[in-house]
Design a protein around this motif. Sequence first.
Motif, PDB file in Angstrom:
ATOM      1  N   TYR A 111       0.850  -1.194   0.000  1.00  0.00           N
ATOM      2  CA  TYR A 111       0.000   0.000   0.000  1.00  0.00           C
ATOM      3  C   TYR A 111       0.883   1.240   0.000  1.00  0.00           C
ATOM      4  O   TYR A 111       0.719   2.135  -0.841  1.00  0.00           O
ATOM      5  CB  TYR A 111      -0.925  -0.015   1.213  1.00  0.00           C
ATOM      6  CG  TYR A 111      -1.723   1.250   1.381  1.00  0.00           C
ATOM      7  CD1 TYR A 111      -2.803   1.534   0.555  1.00  0.00           C
ATOM      8  CD2 TYR A 111      -1.392   2.168   2.382  1.00  0.00           C
ATOM      9  CE1 TYR A 111      -3.541   2.702   0.715  1.00  0.00           C
ATOM     10  CE2 TYR A 111      -2.126   3.323   2.552  1.00  0.00           C
ATOM     11  CZ  TYR A 111      -3.196   3.594   1.718  1.00  0.00           C
ATOM     12  OH  TYR A 111      -3.918   4.751   1.880  1.00  0.00           O
ATOM     13  N   PRO A 198      -0.875   7.960  -1.211  1.00  0.00           N
ATOM     14  CA  PRO A 198      -0.796   7.804   0.247  1.00  0.00           C
ATOM     15  C   PRO A 198       0.541   8.339   0.766  1.00  0.00           C
ATOM     16  O   PRO A 198       1.596   8.071   0.183  1.00  0.00           O
ATOM     17  CB  PRO A 198      -0.883   6.278   0.436  1.00  0.00           C
ATOM     18  CG  PRO A 198      -1.630   5.789  -0.759  1.00  0.00           C
ATOM     19  CD  PRO A 198      -1.222   6.688  -1.889  1.00  0.00           C
ATOM     20  N   SER A 264      -6.151   5.836  -2.606  1.00  0.00           N
ATOM     21  CA  SER A 264      -6.032   4.975  -1.432  1.00  0.00           C
ATOM     22  C   SER A 264      -7.026   3.819  -1.494  1.00  0.00           C
ATOM     23  O   SER A 264      -6.681   2.670  -1.194  1.00  0.00           O
ATOM     24  CB  SER A 264      -6.265   5.790  -0.153  1.00  0.00           C
ATOM     25  OG  SER A 264      -5.260   6.769  -0.001  1.00  0.00           O
TER      26      SER A 264
END
Length: 277
Positions: A111, A198, A264
């Motif tokens: 991520y 992010p 995100s």
Amino acid sequence: MSALEWFAHKPLGDGIFWIQERFYESGNRANIWLVRGSQRDVVIDAGLGLRSLPEYLRAAGLLPPPEGPSPRPLLAVATHVHFDHSGGLQHFEEVAVHSAEAAALLRGDNYEAVTWLWEREVARPPRPGWRARQFRVPPVRPTRLLQEGDVISLGDRQLTVMHMPGHSRGSICLHDKDRKILFSGDVVYDGSMIDWLPYSRVSDYVASCQRLMELVDRGLVEKVLPGHFNIFGAERLYRLASNYIAQAGVCHKVSTCAMRSLASIALRITNSRVTSS
């Protein structure tokens, strides 16, 4: 496919080589820089890692032969942990990254690595049966944590760490002060500067761009070797940095916040699918 096929390089002189992944045909294809010194060599960013970069460096004759029983030290420095720069760190014994992103690298956080690879971007698969949807940046334990002002010594040249957050929280530039060369990673390149991922932050990016402009004002940079696209000079660096500051107003911050939310969500969905497959 061998490492010799996957990578290609161009010598720039003064111990610097520009390396790219030939069959990764994307705007996300990162520039990889090999900087050779009198005592050690440094690789700045490592690409996707679909083939072994150290293997390529040895096979292409880019690393000098060892003078004793042990090989010359080779350090891989990640300007940040995004997938296009950090995937290849797995193939190196010595790895350095800014402390702000060390935990993400250690846990293989895809991520924070913003892993987003499409099948169509890889013109030739690195091996039979390879699929882009299975690509992950694996966990890597950094051997050196970098901070603002740290100096990486290669013997006859020194690279000073500049912590320049904005694109990511641990983004760095490496400054060769003697030669007035800036390895800028994704802090700045000759294209649209991305601040909607992010851990991107517009206010940090503005401050980093102010530092870039100061480097030019003080005559400390003449050449920029960026994380993407082509090399450019001090005048272009100043213009890119000042243009970003000029457009980073309230409207830009609002739109960036919305884009970051969408990015995100997409990254969390994508990573959950890969994890469960």
